[in-house]
Design a protein around this motif. Structure first.
Motif, PDB file in Angstrom:
ATOM      1  N   ASP A  37       0.842  -1.192   0.000  1.00  0.00           N
ATOM      2  CA  ASP A  37       0.000   0.000   0.000  1.00  0.00           C
ATOM      3  C   ASP A  37       0.878   1.242   0.000  1.00  0.00           C
ATOM      4  OD1 ASP A  37      -2.254  -1.575   0.111  1.00  0.00           O
ATOM      5  OD2 ASP A  37      -2.524  -1.348   2.270  1.00  0.00           O
ATOM      6  N   HIS A  73       0.764   5.549   0.489  1.00  0.00           N
ATOM      7  CA  HIS A  73      -0.041   6.627   1.064  1.00  0.00           C
ATOM      8  C   HIS A  73       0.400   8.005   0.601  1.00  0.00           C
ATOM      9  CE1 HIS A  73      -0.207   3.115   3.747  1.00  0.00           C
ATOM     10  NE2 HIS A  73      -1.493   3.383   3.693  1.00  0.00           N
ATOM     11  N   LEU A  91       2.844   9.838  -2.884  1.00  0.00           N
ATOM     12  CA  LEU A  91       3.600   9.573  -4.112  1.00  0.00           C
ATOM     13  C   LEU A  91       5.108   9.459  -3.853  1.00  0.00           C
ATOM     14  CD1 LEU A  91       3.011   9.032  -7.038  1.00  0.00           C
ATOM     15  CD2 LEU A  91       3.198  11.465  -7.495  1.00  0.00           C
ATOM     16  N   ILE A 115      -2.817  12.328  -9.414  1.00  0.00           N
ATOM     17  CA  ILE A 115      -2.571  11.330  -8.375  1.00  0.00           C
ATOM     18  C   ILE A 115      -2.467  12.000  -7.013  1.00  0.00           C
ATOM     19  CG2 ILE A 115      -0.875   9.649  -7.525  1.00  0.00           C
ATOM     20  CD1 ILE A 115      -0.300   9.096 -10.588  1.00  0.00           C
ATOM     21  N   PHE A 156      -4.675  11.536  -3.403  1.00  0.00           N
ATOM     22  CA  PHE A 156      -4.152  11.362  -2.046  1.00  0.00           C
ATOM     23  C   PHE A 156      -4.714  12.427  -1.100  1.00  0.00           C
ATOM     24  CE2 PHE A 156      -0.448   9.055  -4.025  1.00  0.00           C
ATOM     25  CZ  PHE A 156      -0.658   7.852  -3.374  1.00  0.00           C
ATOM     26  N   TRP A 188     -10.312  15.113  -5.636  1.00  0.00           N
ATOM     27  CA  TRP A 188     -10.327  14.643  -7.010  1.00  0.00           C
ATOM     28  C   TRP A 188     -10.857  15.693  -7.979  1.00  0.00           C
ATOM     29  CZ3 TRP A 188      -7.729  11.229  -9.396  1.00  0.00           C
ATOM     30  CH2 TRP A 188      -8.085  10.871 -10.677  1.00  0.00           C
ATOM     31  N   TYR A 219      -9.904   6.521  -1.541  1.00  0.00           N
ATOM     32  CA  TYR A 219      -8.799   6.531  -2.497  1.00  0.00           C
ATOM     33  C   TYR A 219      -7.718   5.590  -1.982  1.00  0.00           C
ATOM     34  CZ  TYR A 219      -5.381   8.441  -5.811  1.00  0.00           C
ATOM     35  OH  TYR A 219      -4.477   8.602  -6.827  1.00  0.00           O
ATOM     36  N   ALA A 236      -3.949   3.354  -3.183  1.00  0.00           N
ATOM     37  CA  ALA A 236      -2.844   3.211  -4.132  1.00  0.00           C
ATOM     38  C   ALA A 236      -1.940   2.093  -3.631  1.00  0.00           C
ATOM     39  CB  ALA A 236      -2.049   4.509  -4.237  1.00  0.00           C
ATOM     40  N   SER A 237      -1.316   1.418  -4.575  1.00  0.00           N
ATOM     41  CA  SER A 237      -0.346   0.394  -4.201  1.00  0.00           C
ATOM     42  C   SER A 237       0.728   0.313  -5.277  1.00  0.00           C
ATOM     43  CB  SER A 237      -1.011  -0.975  -4.022  1.00  0.00           C
ATOM     44  OG  SER A 237      -1.278  -1.570  -5.263  1.00  0.00           O
ATOM     45  N   LYS A 238       1.830  -0.270  -4.874  1.00  0.00           N
ATOM     46  CA  LYS A 238       2.891  -0.540  -5.840  1.00  0.00           C
ATOM     47  C   LYS A 238       3.253  -2.008  -5.733  1.00  0.00           C
ATOM     48  CE  LYS A 238       6.769   0.810  -2.833  1.00  0.00           C
ATOM     49  NZ  LYS A 238       7.947   1.691  -2.737  1.00  0.00           N
ATOM     50  N   THR A 286      -3.659   3.314  -8.814  1.00  0.00           N
ATOM     51  CA  THR A 286      -4.448   4.166  -7.928  1.00  0.00           C
ATOM     52  C   THR A 286      -5.910   4.090  -8.339  1.00  0.00           C
ATOM     53  OG1 THR A 286      -4.411   6.193  -9.260  1.00  0.00           O
ATOM     54  CG2 THR A 286      -2.528   5.821  -7.805  1.00  0.00           C
TER      55      THR A 286
END
Length: 183
Positions: free
Chosen positions: A7, A9, A11, A50, A54, A58, A70, A72-74, A88
């Motif tokens: 996860d 949180h 960028l 993006i 966060f 939006w 919202y 996001a993960s990498k 995202t």
């Protein structure tokens, strides 16, 4: 390749410059050909969008509801330490992941086939389950782009079912909204 999904949180937790450069060929072929953005403007625009997610601000074309979350993960290759994918989007109240941005870099052999591997599918399934996601909405994707074709080609593989593949009401006939449910 030893993959893990983490996860994100902020960028700053992603090696965004490197991942953007290694994903640029797929960004180019999935980006509208008539866009007037230079590469630098496109990258800045993506970073701003993006970051706004966060910040829960939006500004995009498709607004979200107050209870949407919202996320996001990498995806990281633990063998090389490289970020391989970044995704995202919003989780809607009905358990749909409304994907907004994703970047997928090629591996050391120049291939992105790892996204079809059982290991990748497993970490993505675990992430979806942890977040309560049962469906994914690919919103405003370019009709007949590589991502659109890839989704359509995988629809009968037992991984997911396409629930709808419709013209984007926001961007018109050259764009699609595709909703899939995981099996």
């Amino acid at each position: 390749m030893n993959l893990i999904q983490i996860d994100v949180h902020n960028l700053s937790e992603v090696d965004f410059d490197d991942l953007y450069e290694r994903s640029k060929d797929t960004i180019d072929i999935n980006w509208p050909a008539d866009s007037s953005f230079t590469d630098a403007e496109r990258k800045a625009h993506l970073i701003a969008m993006i970051t706004s997610g966060f910040n829960n601000e939006w500004p995009g074309l498709n607004v979200h509801a107050p209870n949407d979350r919202y996320v996001a993960s990498k995806t990281v290759d633990l063998d090389t330490g490289k970020d391989m994918q970044f995704v995202t989007g919003f989780i809607l109240e009905d358990g749909t992941f409304d994907g907004r941005h994703f970047f997928t870099a090629a591996d050391e052999n120049g291939s992105r086939n790892y996204v079809y591997s059982e290991a990748f599918r497993q970490i993505r399934s675990e992430w979806n389950a942890r977040l309560g996601v049962t469906k994914t909405l690919y919103r405003n994707i370019l009709a007949n782009s590589t991502i659109h074709k890839s989704i359509r080609l995988r629809q009968n593989t037992g991984i997911f079912t396409i629930l709808e593949d419709v013209e984007s009401p926001t961007l018109g006939p050259n764009f699609r909204n595709v909703l899939v449910q995981f099996n």
